[in-house]
Design a protein around this motif. Structure first.
Motif, PDB file in Angstrom:
ATOM      1  N   CYS A  72       2.528   1.773  -3.391  1.00 17.81           N
ATOM      2  CA  CYS A  72       1.566   2.290  -4.373  1.00 17.81           C
ATOM      3  C   CYS A  72       1.328   3.785  -4.182  1.00 17.81           C
ATOM      4  N   LEU A  73       1.237   4.212  -2.908  1.00 17.24           N
ATOM      5  CA  LEU A  73       1.035   5.646  -2.641  1.00 17.24           C
ATOM      6  C   LEU A  73       2.229   6.463  -3.107  1.00 17.24           C
ATOM      7  N   VAL A 119       0.835  -1.205   0.000  1.00 22.89           N
ATOM      8  CA  VAL A 119       0.000   0.000   0.000  1.00 22.89           C
ATOM      9  C   VAL A 119       0.866   1.249   0.000  1.00 22.89           C
ATOM     10  N   VAL A 120       1.907   1.258   0.869  1.00 22.48           N
ATOM     11  CA  VAL A 120       2.798   2.429   0.937  1.00 22.48           C
ATOM     12  C   VAL A 120       3.519   2.640  -0.393  1.00 22.48           C
ATOM     13  N   ALA A 125       2.196   6.617  -6.897  1.00 25.63           N
ATOM     14  CA  ALA A 125       1.128   7.519  -7.343  1.00 25.63           C
ATOM     15  C   ALA A 125       1.531   8.975  -7.141  1.00 25.63           C
ATOM     16  N   GLY A 126       2.219   9.270  -5.997  1.00 24.50           N
ATOM     17  CA  GLY A 126       2.678  10.640  -5.758  1.00 24.50           C
ATOM     18  C   GLY A 126       3.706  11.088  -6.779  1.00 24.50           C
TER      19      GLY A 126
END
Length: 226
Positions: A156-157, A153-154, A160-161
């Protein structure tokens, strides 16, 4: 000899009848809903199923206590109804005329509840021990470790950023170039704009470089030569 044997059997049967009866000490009531659980695949409750139930209770008692020597014959059933409900007790294997304390039987049933349910293809709701509270199923552990899920999850974030920053930077750069191009085009249009005055075309005065009016002679031609 035969008379003595028959007398012994009769005494044991009477004793068992006193031990296993509704609301007797250390007795438990069971209610089974096979039709509700299995529908068209429901099986009939018969002597074989009763034997299996006794075997599972004996198994639970022996598994709960390594010192237990409970046999199938120590599990007594009584008041069996067609809608499949009955009472049962567990007798002491050493004396066979007294019952095992209800707290011990309850602990053994709770410890092995899932094994008993599986034997009859039932659940806590369809195989009910009325005086024994249902046990919670053990929590299901995910096949993927929790730390790996959090890491994914981290990651992917972060990705995305980064993508957002790149896209927004490109858009700002394009917008800046577009504004610069429009400004240059506007300046060029102003320089070459021709206005009409009294029907004659006149060039716009270049304020920066100045413009010489051809109507008036230059300073060096102000006087005619002799």
């Amino acid at each position: 000899m035969l008379r003595a044997l028959l007398l012994t059997v009769s005494v044991v049967a009477i004793a068992h009848g006193e031990l296993c009866k509704p609301d007797a000490q250390n007795a438990f009531k069971v209610r089974i809903s096979i039709k509700t659980a299995l529908g068209d695949n429901a099986y009939a409750w018969d002597a074989n199923e009763e034997y299996l139930f006794k075997a599972m209770v004996a198994f639970a008692m022996r598994r709960y206590s390594s010192k237990s020597t409970t046999q199938i014959s120590n599990v007594l059933l009584c008041n069996v109804t067609d809608r499949v409900s009955f009472w049962f007790v567990v007798t002491d294997s050493s004396k066979n005329v007294t019952t095992v304390p209800g707290s011990v039987v309850e602990a053994a049933i709770r410890m092995n509840r899932n094994r008993i349910n599986s034997a009859f293809l039932l659940s806590d709701k369809t195989l009910q021990f009325l005086k024994i509270t249902s046990t919670l199923s053990p929590p299901v552990e995910p096949s993927t470790p929790v730390w790996l899920i959090v890491f994914g999850v981290v990651l992917c974030l972060i990705v995305a950023g980064i993508v957002f920053l790149i896209v927004s930077g490109i858009q700002k750069h394009k917008k800046k170039n577009k504004e610069s191009t429009e400004r240059e085009n506007l300046e060029e249009k102003v320089e070459v704009t021709v206005t009409l005055e009294n029907g004659l075309p006149c060039e716009v005065l270049d304020l920066k470089a100045g413009h010489i009016n051809g109507v008036f002679p230059a300073d060096d031609e102000r006087f005619t030569s002799l």
